[in-house]
Design a protein around this motif. Structure first.
Motif, mmCIF file in Angstrom:
data_model
loop_
_atom_site.group_PDB
_atom_site.id
_atom_site.type_symbol
_atom_site.label_atom_id
_atom_site.label_comp_id
_atom_site.label_asym_id
_atom_site.label_seq_id
_atom_site.Cartn_x
_atom_site.Cartn_y
_atom_site.Cartn_z
ATOM 1 N N THR A 142 65.118 -104.099 -69.855
ATOM 2 C CA THR A 142 64.397 -104.451 -71.080
ATOM 3 C C THR A 142 65.219 -105.405 -71.936
ATOM 4 O O THR A 142 64.717 -106.431 -72.412
ATOM 5 N N ASP A 143 66.505 -105.080 -72.118
ATOM 6 C CA ASP A 143 67.378 -105.953 -72.918
ATOM 7 C C ASP A 143 67.566 -107.310 -72.245
ATOM 8 O O ASP A 143 67.567 -108.348 -72.914
ATOM 9 N N VAL A 144 67.730 -107.325 -70.917
ATOM 10 C CA VAL A 144 67.914 -108.583 -70.192
ATOM 11 C C VAL A 144 66.666 -109.455 -70.307
ATOM 12 O O VAL A 144 66.758 -110.671 -70.570
ATOM 13 N N SER A 145 65.507 -108.850 -70.140
ATOM 14 C CA SER A 145 64.252 -109.600 -70.227
ATOM 15 C C SER A 145 64.042 -110.164 -71.624
ATOM 16 O O SER A 145 63.666 -111.331 -71.790
ATOM 17 N N MET A 146 64.273 -109.324 -72.633
ATOM 18 C CA MET A 146 64.093 -109.773 -74.020
ATOM 19 C C MET A 146 65.082 -110.883 -74.371
ATOM 20 O O MET A 146 64.728 -111.862 -75.039
ATOM 21 N N ALA A 147 66.329 -110.739 -73.920
ATOM 22 C CA ALA A 147 67.341 -111.744 -74.227
ATOM 23 C C ALA A 147 67.037 -113.073 -73.536
ATOM 24 O O ALA A 147 67.295 -114.151 -74.084
ATOM 25 N N ALA A 148 66.478 -113.032 -72.338
ATOM 26 C CA ALA A 148 66.188 -114.252 -71.592
ATOM 27 C C ALA A 148 64.946 -114.968 -72.107
ATOM 28 O O ALA A 148 64.889 -116.203 -72.118
ATOM 29 N N LEU A 149 63.939 -114.211 -72.556
ATOM 30 C CA LEU A 149 62.648 -114.804 -72.910
ATOM 31 C C LEU A 149 62.388 -114.832 -74.413
ATOM 32 O O LEU A 149 61.739 -115.754 -74.902
ATOM 33 N N CYS A 150 62.867 -113.848 -75.140
ATOM 34 C CA CYS A 150 62.645 -113.781 -76.595
ATOM 35 C C CYS A 150 63.925 -113.336 -77.289
ATOM 36 O O CYS A 150 63.989 -112.220 -77.846
ATOM 37 N N PRO A 151 64.960 -114.150 -77.271
ATOM 38 C CA PRO A 151 66.246 -113.734 -77.844
ATOM 39 C C PRO A 151 66.140 -113.404 -79.331
ATOM 40 O O PRO A 151 65.474 -114.090 -80.096
ATOM 41 N N GLY A 152 66.787 -112.285 -79.714
ATOM 42 C CA GLY A 152 66.836 -111.891 -81.111
ATOM 43 C C GLY A 152 65.616 -111.148 -81.615
ATOM 44 O O GLY A 152 65.527 -110.867 -82.818
ATOM 45 N N LYS A 153 64.666 -110.810 -80.750
ATOM 46 C CA LYS A 153 63.444 -110.128 -81.184
ATOM 47 C C LYS A 153 63.355 -108.727 -80.582
ATOM 48 O O LYS A 153 63.908 -108.450 -79.530
ATOM 49 N N ASP A 154 62.642 -107.843 -81.310
ATOM 50 C CA ASP A 154 62.377 -106.496 -80.809
ATOM 51 C C ASP A 154 60.977 -106.369 -80.218
ATOM 52 O O ASP A 154 60.644 -105.346 -79.617
ATOM 53 N N GLU A 155 60.143 -107.383 -80.410
ATOM 54 C CA GLU A 155 58.802 -107.403 -79.841
ATOM 55 C C GLU A 155 58.591 -108.736 -79.138
ATOM 56 O O GLU A 155 58.980 -109.779 -79.642
ATOM 57 N N CYS A 156 57.977 -108.697 -77.955
ATOM 58 C CA CYS A 156 57.786 -109.937 -77.194
ATOM 59 C C CYS A 156 56.584 -109.794 -76.273
ATOM 60 O O CYS A 156 56.639 -109.078 -75.263
ATOM 61 N N LEU A 213 52.469 -95.068 -68.726
ATOM 62 C CA LEU A 213 53.612 -94.609 -69.518
ATOM 63 C C LEU A 213 54.799 -95.544 -69.354
ATOM 64 O O LEU A 213 55.428 -95.957 -70.342
ATOM 65 N N HIS A 214 55.121 -95.900 -68.117
ATOM 66 C CA HIS A 214 56.271 -96.764 -67.857
ATOM 67 C C HIS A 214 56.059 -98.172 -68.427
ATOM 68 O O HIS A 214 57.013 -98.807 -68.895
ATOM 69 N N ALA A 215 54.818 -98.639 -68.391
ATOM 70 C CA ALA A 215 54.529 -99.981 -68.907
ATOM 71 C C ALA A 215 54.615 -100.043 -70.419
ATOM 72 O O ALA A 215 54.866 -101.111 -70.989
ATOM 73 N N SER A 216 54.402 -98.917 -71.082
ATOM 74 C CA SER A 216 54.303 -98.906 -72.544
ATOM 75 C C SER A 216 55.523 -98.344 -73.248
ATOM 76 O O SER A 216 55.890 -98.808 -74.334
ATOM 77 N N SER A 217 56.160 -97.319 -72.646
ATOM 78 C CA SER A 217 57.138 -96.523 -73.392
ATOM 79 C C SER A 217 58.363 -97.315 -73.834
ATOM 80 O O SER A 217 58.821 -97.167 -74.973
ATOM 81 N N VAL A 218 58.920 -98.162 -72.943
ATOM 82 C CA VAL A 218 60.143 -98.872 -73.332
ATOM 83 C C VAL A 218 59.896 -99.839 -74.482
ATOM 84 O O VAL A 218 60.716 -99.950 -75.406
ATOM 85 N N TYR A 219 58.755 -100.527 -74.460
ATOM 86 C CA TYR A 219 58.451 -101.466 -75.535
ATOM 87 C C TYR A 219 58.067 -100.723 -76.815
ATOM 88 O O TYR A 219 58.378 -101.157 -77.922
ATOM 89 N N TYR A 220 57.407 -99.590 -76.658
ATOM 90 C CA TYR A 220 57.059 -98.736 -77.794
ATOM 91 C C TYR A 220 58.322 -98.212 -78.480
ATOM 92 O O TYR A 220 58.460 -98.279 -79.713
#
Length: 438
Positions: free
Chosen positions: A32-46, A262-269
């Motif tokens: 989750t952190d790797v994906s967010m950092a690569a595609l939406c750096p600095g954000k908690d929602e993407c 659950l797996h698709a939603s929980s980490v982003y939630y």
């Protein structure tokens, strides 16, 4: 002598599964952190990450839907070990890519590799491992043995997550790639074939035409459409022969749909609502994995003889639904940790379903039957992101119709409740080997 050989074979299988699962699970807390950092750096929602994850799940699910019965059926003819080699080898490629670098460009390379290798890898290793266990274990002990196999996977999950908790992201992927290579080498060197040589057909890469009903009308193996149609017919034929098999298939579909949601939603939630990071995801997974390991290795061998697979299946689905309903209304960051303890019971369904299925088919159809259930799970994984990814993105955004960030998880809980209700209707029938006996 034969019992000693069987025990050694199962021991080598358990080591293989532990190493393979370790390599797969160690990267889960960091993705989750790797994906967010690569595609939406600095954000908690993407939104981009959510939809790319959903697209990957759809492509993988569609491919696995057709591949799982084929892999299982081919393993009945060519052996479990032969078929295990391909997915375990392919699993190395995406991990090695991320071990090299994690920039945006490399991330997209990883994404493509992971998507298409997962068509063969996703679920096939477990499917073949279950068929391997069924080859070597009597019907009365299969539920406990399947539970031990799942427990081994849970132990690998705990150990991998603990390592990820203390390793850097770069080192995590390097360890994952190394363990993936090691698991493949170990399997090829030490795992014995579970099907007697005199019952195996020619090599899968042989140029000779096999006299197999599965492959007839497929000259040169080029007519994949004809083969797929034949597999679908065989799946339908198997389920017509056994009402419990059809019922388990339905339960498997709805429970897998709920789990995928659950797996698709929980980490982003959790990241959006409580700002969870790699370490907190790892802590949560350690609790879940530890509870599941204890349950599968200690509780299940005791509970199966007393309650039977059908009742234990219903208990597991009930607690899986309860876990989702509690998580969706989490009012504090400690609530997900409490909900994770429900894994003590919610881990039961997969082993119970696989055991029920294994008893409804003949010994030469174990791979095919396990492949059918894996295929149905893949179908659920295709449908899940189409429903849950948009819901997750919508209710985590500012345009949500009402303030309920966990709405998509609640919907997953409803789906799991449907599976629970269906499981109450399953009635045991005599094992396949007993049918027709005096």
């Amino acid at each position: 002598m034969e019992e000693t050989t069987t025990f050694q074979g199962l021991a080598h299988l358990f080591v293989t599964i532990f190493l393979y699962c370790f390599s797969a699970f160690i990267v889960t807390p960091v993705m989750t952190d790797v994906s967010m950092a690569a595609l939406c750096p600095g954000k908690d929602e993407c939104s981009l990450v959510i939809y790319l994850s959903g697209l990957q799940q759809i492509i993988t699910g569609v491919g696995s839907l057709m591949m799982m019965p084929l892999v299982g059926s081919l393993s009945d003819k060519h052996g479990r070990k032969c078929l295990l080699t391909l997915p375990m080898t392919l699993n190395i490629l995406p991990l090695a890519t991320m071990a090299y670098s994690r920039g945006t460009t490399i991330f997209y390379v990883y994404y493509v590799l992971k998507t298409f290798t997962s068509i063969i890898c996703e679920g096939s290793v477990l499917c073949l491992a279950l068929a391997y266990v069924a080859d070597n274990v009597s019907e009365g002990q299969r539920a406990s043995s399947f539970g031990i196999l799942t427990g081994i996977a849970s132990c690998a999950f705990v150990c991998a997550t603990l390592c990820a908790r203390f390793l850097s992201i770069a080192t995590t992927f390097q360890v994952a790639a190394t363990m993936a290579i090691l698991s493949t080498i170990y399997m090829r060197l030490f795992l014995p074939e579970s099907i007697p040589d005199n019952t195996l057909r020619a090599s899968i890469v042989s140029n000779e035409k096999l006299n197999s009903p599965l492959l007839e009308d497929c000259p040169g193996y080029r007519n994949k459409i004809s083969r797929s149609v034949r597999l679908v017919r065989e799946m339908a034929s198997l389920m017509r022969r056994s009402v419990p098999l059809f019922q388990v298939a339905m339960v498997s579909f709805f429970s897998s749909l709920g789990e995928a949601g659950l797996h698709a939603s929980s980490v982003y939630y959790l990241k959006a609502k409580f700002h969870f990071n790699k370490d907190q995801f790892a802590d949560l997974m350690i609790i879940f994995g530890t509870a599941g390991s204890i349950s599968q290795l200690l509780f299940m061998p005791i509970l199966v003889p007393a309650l039977k697979e059908e009742r234990l299946l219903s208990i597991g689905l009930f607690f899986a639904a309860a876990h989702m309903f509690l998580l969706c209304v989490a009012w504090s960051s400690w609530v997900p940790y409490i909900a994770a303890i429900f894994a003590l019971f919610s881990i039961f369904p997969q082993s119970c379903m696989r055991s029920i299925v294994s008893k409804q088919v003949a010994s030469n159809e174990q791979g095919k039957a396990q492949g059918i259930i894996s295929s149905i799970c893949s179908l659920a994984n295709v449908i899940s992101p189409l429903a849950f990814s948009p819901l997750t993105d919508w209710f985590l955004s500012e345009s949500a119709p009402f303030n309920f960030p966990g709405f998509s998880i609640m919907c997953a809980g409803v789906t799991m409740t449907i599976a629970f209700i269906q499981s109450l209707m399953i009635r045991a029938t005599p094992p396949m080997s007993d049918i027709g006996s005096p």
